[in-house]
Design an enzyme around this catalytic site. Structure first.
Site, PDB file in Angstrom:
ATOM      1  N   HIS A 234      -6.051  25.796  26.347  1.00  8.33           N
ATOM      2  CA  HIS A 234      -7.058  24.740  26.195  1.00  8.33           C
ATOM      3  C   HIS A 234      -7.232  23.981  27.527  1.00  8.33           C
ATOM      4  O   HIS A 234      -8.353  23.788  27.994  1.00  8.33           O
ATOM      5  CB  HIS A 234      -6.636  23.785  25.072  1.00  8.33           C
ATOM      6  CG  HIS A 234      -7.422  22.505  25.041  1.00  8.33           C
ATOM      7  ND1 HIS A 234      -8.490  22.319  24.205  1.00  8.33           N
ATOM      8  CD2 HIS A 234      -7.291  21.364  25.776  1.00  8.33           C
ATOM      9  CE1 HIS A 234      -8.986  21.103  24.425  1.00  8.33           C
ATOM     10  NE2 HIS A 234      -8.282  20.508  25.361  1.00  8.33           N
ATOM     11  N   GLU A 235      -6.113  23.565  28.140  1.00 14.00           N
ATOM     12  CA  GLU A 235      -6.186  22.840  29.415  1.00 14.00           C
ATOM     13  C   GLU A 235      -6.890  23.668  30.482  1.00 14.00           C
ATOM     14  O   GLU A 235      -7.679  23.164  31.273  1.00 14.00           O
ATOM     15  CB  GLU A 235      -4.785  22.451  29.912  1.00 14.00           C
ATOM     16  CG  GLU A 235      -4.071  21.407  29.069  1.00 14.00           C
ATOM     17  CD  GLU A 235      -4.876  20.125  28.936  1.00 14.00           C
ATOM     18  OE1 GLU A 235      -5.503  19.707  29.924  1.00 14.00           O
ATOM     19  OE2 GLU A 235      -4.910  19.557  27.833  1.00 14.00           O
ATOM     20  N   HIS A 238     -10.538  23.493  30.487  1.00 17.91           N
ATOM     21  CA  HIS A 238     -11.113  22.380  31.260  1.00 17.91           C
ATOM     22  C   HIS A 238     -11.304  22.789  32.718  1.00 17.91           C
ATOM     23  O   HIS A 238     -12.275  22.409  33.360  1.00 17.91           O
ATOM     24  CB  HIS A 238     -10.193  21.149  31.201  1.00 17.91           C
ATOM     25  CG  HIS A 238     -10.202  20.457  29.875  1.00 17.91           C
ATOM     26  ND1 HIS A 238     -11.354  20.038  29.256  1.00 17.91           N
ATOM     27  CD2 HIS A 238      -9.196  20.099  29.041  1.00 17.91           C
ATOM     28  CE1 HIS A 238     -11.054  19.446  28.112  1.00 17.91           C
ATOM     29  NE2 HIS A 238      -9.749  19.485  27.957  1.00 17.91           N
ATOM     30  N   GLU A 308     -14.046  18.847  25.104  1.00 16.17           N
ATOM     31  CA  GLU A 308     -12.862  19.245  24.335  1.00 16.17           C
ATOM     32  C   GLU A 308     -13.158  20.469  23.470  1.00 16.17           C
ATOM     33  O   GLU A 308     -12.374  21.407  23.405  1.00 16.17           O
ATOM     34  CB  GLU A 308     -12.369  18.090  23.454  1.00 16.17           C
ATOM     35  CG  GLU A 308     -11.777  16.928  24.218  1.00 16.17           C
ATOM     36  CD  GLU A 308     -10.690  17.350  25.186  1.00 16.17           C
ATOM     37  OE1 GLU A 308      -9.880  18.231  24.854  1.00 16.17           O
ATOM     38  OE2 GLU A 308     -10.682  16.809  26.309  1.00 16.17           O
TER      39      GLU A 308
HETATM   40 ZN   LIG Z   1      -8.638  18.695  26.374  1.00 16.06          ZN
END
Ligand SMILES: [Zn+2]
Length: 366
Positions: A234-235, A238, A308
């Site tokens: 997930h990171e 970004h 997100e």
């Molecule tokens: Zn995030």
């Protein structure tokens, strides 16, 4: 509500008693007392030192309440009073070194910048932000917490494998001893170009989190290897979508150039004969712009939630949906996050979608 009320009282006192003006006068006396020559730049430095000290002290009661009563009550606080005081002193000293220096440069830029000073100021703000983002993790964060390289092992190998598989230029992999501070857990990455570092809180990783309470292994907080990988996926989403850079660019909206000249602004805050640059900046940014700031922060929150979801989709595209869902539930549980919110409250306050929204989104067919 109490915190907001407290802050409203503080700013009302500030405005009603023309405190900005009086502090400006004080900083003049301060310079005279130490027989410094009187110029606006030095007076700005003194002014910022005094205001920073006042805000560090007025923020203290709420910070003490939050750490030692609220967080303590729910078993999150791990700080001792000595640790807390040391922490406070360190960040105070850092503030009164860095903030006055930056303010003086900003004032100087406004003074020599002419009609287009805001362009130069914007450039300065940009360079400063990038500079601090570069040095923060290497020189500033270690003053507060211990960073150690993640030990070799299954987790390290797998993280390196994940980074390599999507060409993430992983340069260093750290474990930070967040458990000395609180039991809240997290992970993030930072750095520029080919120098990316990933930081994991020890509270996030099951095997490295040493809880003092000897629980059964099943009760242990933190995530196992696959779940940590899903969170990192997930990171890395970004990173893949350049979210940090985009957010910085958007935050750089400045338009105070023309407001700045109005003498009424200064008179309203008690300045009749002089128009100190720093006061103009504070008054415009903090008071005149406050409706604008509210709208901007709302828009940024909408954007952040969008990002997100995008990062979650990236993790899903790497096949991590199942473990990401498990990890999110576990983190929600470990951090005692409340899972159900009113949508209106949530859309104003939350930079992240709620747990239920994220689980639903991860379940959606592509
Ligand atoms: Zn995030």
């Amino acid at each position: 509500m109490f915190q907001d009320f407290y802050n409203v009282i503080l700013s009302s006192v500030l405005i009603w008693y023309l405190l900005i003006f009086h502090i400006w006068e004080c900083s003049h006396d301060f310079l005279m007392y130490f027989s410094f020559e009187n110029n606006e730049i030095l007076q700005t430095a003194a002014f910022i030192c005094i205001t920073s000290t006042i805000s560090a002290v007025t923020a203290l009661p709420l910070s003490i309440y939050k750490t030692f009563i609220l967080e303590e009550k729910h078993g999150f606080n791990k700080q001792t009073p000595v640790f807390f005081v040391k922490d406070w002193l360190k960040s105070y000293l850092l503030t009164i070194v860095i903030v006055p220096s930056l303010s003086c440069i900003a004032v100087y830029i406004v003074k020599i910048g002419g009609d287009y000073f805001f362009v130069y100021l914007w450039l300065f703000a940009m360079v400063t932000m990038l500079f601090f983002m570069t040095v923060y993790a290497d020189y500033i964060a270690p003053l507060f917490d211990t960073y150690t390289p993640l030990p070799d092992g299954d987790l390290r190998t797998k993280i390196e494998g994940l980074a390599a598989s999507i060409k993430f230029p992983l340069y260093k992999l750290y474990l930070v001893e967040g458990s000395k501070r609180s039991v809240h857990s997290n992970a993030y990455f930072y750095g520029f170009f080919n120098n990316k570092r990933i930081v994991l809180f020890d509270t996030l990783v099951k095997d490295y989190y040493k809880s003092e309470e000897k629980n059964d292994n099943d009760d242990k907080k933190g995530c196992d290897t696959e779940e940590v990988l899903a969170i990192l996926a997930h990171e890395l989403g970004h990173w893949k979508h350049n979210h940090v850079l985009k957010q910085i660019l958007i935050m750089q909206f400045c338009a105070f150039g023309f407001l700045f000249q109005y003498p009424q602004l200064y008179q309203a805050f008690g300045f009749v004969n002089e128009k100190p640059v720093i006061v103009g900046l504070i008054v415009v940014l903090q008071f005149i712009f406050s409706p604008y700031n509210s709208v901007m922060s709302f828009l940024l929150i909408i954007l952040s939630r969008k990002y997100e979801f995008q990062a979650d989709r990236f993790a899903k595209s790497l096949g991590k949906a199942k473990f990401l869902k498990k990890a999110l539930i576990k983190l929600g549980k470990d951090n005692l996050s409340f899972p159900v919110y009113d949508w209106l409250y949530s859309s104003w306050h939350h930079s992240h979608p709620t747990l239920l929204q994220r689980l639903k989104h991860l379940d959606k067919e592509d």
